[in-house]
Write an enzyme that holds these catalytic residues in place. Structure first.
Site, PDB file in Angstrom:
ATOM      1  N   GLY A   1       0.788  -1.235   0.000  1.00 34.62           N
ATOM      2  CA  GLY A   1       0.000   0.000   0.000  1.00 34.62           C
ATOM      3  C   GLY A   1       0.813   1.274   0.000  1.00 34.62           C
TER       4      GLY A   1
ATOM      5  CG  ASN B   1       1.900   3.240  -5.878  1.00 35.08           C
ATOM      6  OD1 ASN B   1       2.292   4.277  -6.399  1.00 35.08           O
ATOM      7  ND2 ASN B   1       2.515   2.071  -6.034  1.00 35.08           N
TER       8      ASN B   1
ATOM      9  CG  ASN C   1      -3.390  -1.170 -12.968  1.00 36.38           C
ATOM     10  OD1 ASN C   1      -3.300  -1.423 -11.769  1.00 36.38           O
ATOM     11  ND2 ASN C   1      -2.633  -1.780 -13.886  1.00 36.38           N
TER      12      ASN C   1
ATOM     13  CG  HIS D   1       2.367  -2.433 -15.196  1.00 40.88           C
ATOM     14  ND1 HIS D   1       2.200  -3.650 -14.565  1.00 40.88           N
ATOM     15  CD2 HIS D   1       3.381  -2.593 -16.071  1.00 40.88           C
ATOM     16  CE1 HIS D   1       3.075  -4.512 -15.058  1.00 40.88           C
ATOM     17  NE2 HIS D   1       3.811  -3.899 -15.970  1.00 40.88           N
TER      18      HIS D   1
ATOM     19  CD  GLU E   1       5.058   1.919  -9.041  1.00 37.27           C
ATOM     20  OE1 GLU E   1       3.899   1.650  -8.678  1.00 37.27           O
ATOM     21  OE2 GLU E   1       5.970   1.065  -9.042  1.00 37.27           O
TER      22      GLU E   1
END
Ligand code: GAR
Length: 211
Positions: A12, A14, A108, A110, A175
């Site tokens: 978690g 992100n 999403n 990736h 990210e």
């Protein structure tokens, strides 16, 4: 503010970046109102609860089929009246019915520069291929895994002595900047997700990306 749900399966980090941005960035256009996981032991669920965000744990192993799990997940997410759903390290494939249910409002992240290096073991494969750059992608969710219109990407170098772990850590730092910015673009309307493309409405927000 747009109401955002986040799907996680593990750590978690992100999710944490999204929560921090939504709470501390001035005028951030989205709030995280629900965090759901297929893994009841996901450390990210605890982080969400500690931040005072409602959580939902639906253990996929207690369902008879992928369809039954996704139907239950969908039903619960619908109750939260979400505007946008964000996968952040959610490691299960969705059924077509689920993907249709969240069409054009489902993102999403990736850890590669899609459409290259879809799927698992990304960083090993990037190093193996001799790439000199890698990065991460936020995209709208479509039926095929790790595919769909690209909202935004960030690039990082691949260094000579990188291992999958050192590269993963560098990509993960990117990210944590990319996802809050990409969600801001979508939630603010600076970009719109359409069936097969991203429409840019306010390019000045894109130019102000922090990466
Ligand atoms: C992140 O690197 C994310 O990009 C990746 O899992 C990690 C989750 O970390 N997702 C995928 O590989 C999906 N195909 P986090 O739980 O700390 O955010």
């Amino acid at each position: 503010k747009k109401r955002v749900g986040v799907l996680i399966s593990g750590r978690g980090s992100n999710l944490h970046a999204l929560i921090e941005a939504s709470r501390h960035e001035p005028d951030y256009p989205a709030e995280i109102v629900l965090v759901a996981s297929n893994n009841p032991d996901a450390p990210g669920l605890r982080k969400a609860a500690d931040s005072g965000i409602p959580t939902l744990a639906l253990d996929h192993r207690t369902f008879d089929s992928r369809e039954a799990f996704d139907e239950a997940l969908d039903r619960n997410l619908k109750k939260a009246e979400l505007d946008i759903l964000c996968n952040a390290g959610f490691m299960r494939l969705h059924t077509e019915a689920f993907v249709k249910s969240w069409w054009n409002r489902h993102l999403n992240i990736h850890p590669s520069l899609l459409p290259a290096f879809k799927g698992l073991h990304t960083h090993e494969r990037v190093i193996e291929a001799g790439m000199t750059v890698s990065g991460c992608t936020v995209h709208a969710v479509r039926f095929e895994m790790d595919s769909g219109p690209i909202v935004d990407q960030a690039v990082v170098p691949v260094l000579n002595n990188d291992t999958p772990d050192t590269l993963a850590a560098r990509v993960l730092d990117a990210e944590h900047l990319l996802y809050p910015h990409a969600l801001k673009l979508v939630a603010s309307g600076a970009v719109t997700v359409e069936d097969d493309q991203i429409i840019v409405n306010h390019s000045e927000q894109i130019e102000s990306a922090p990466y």
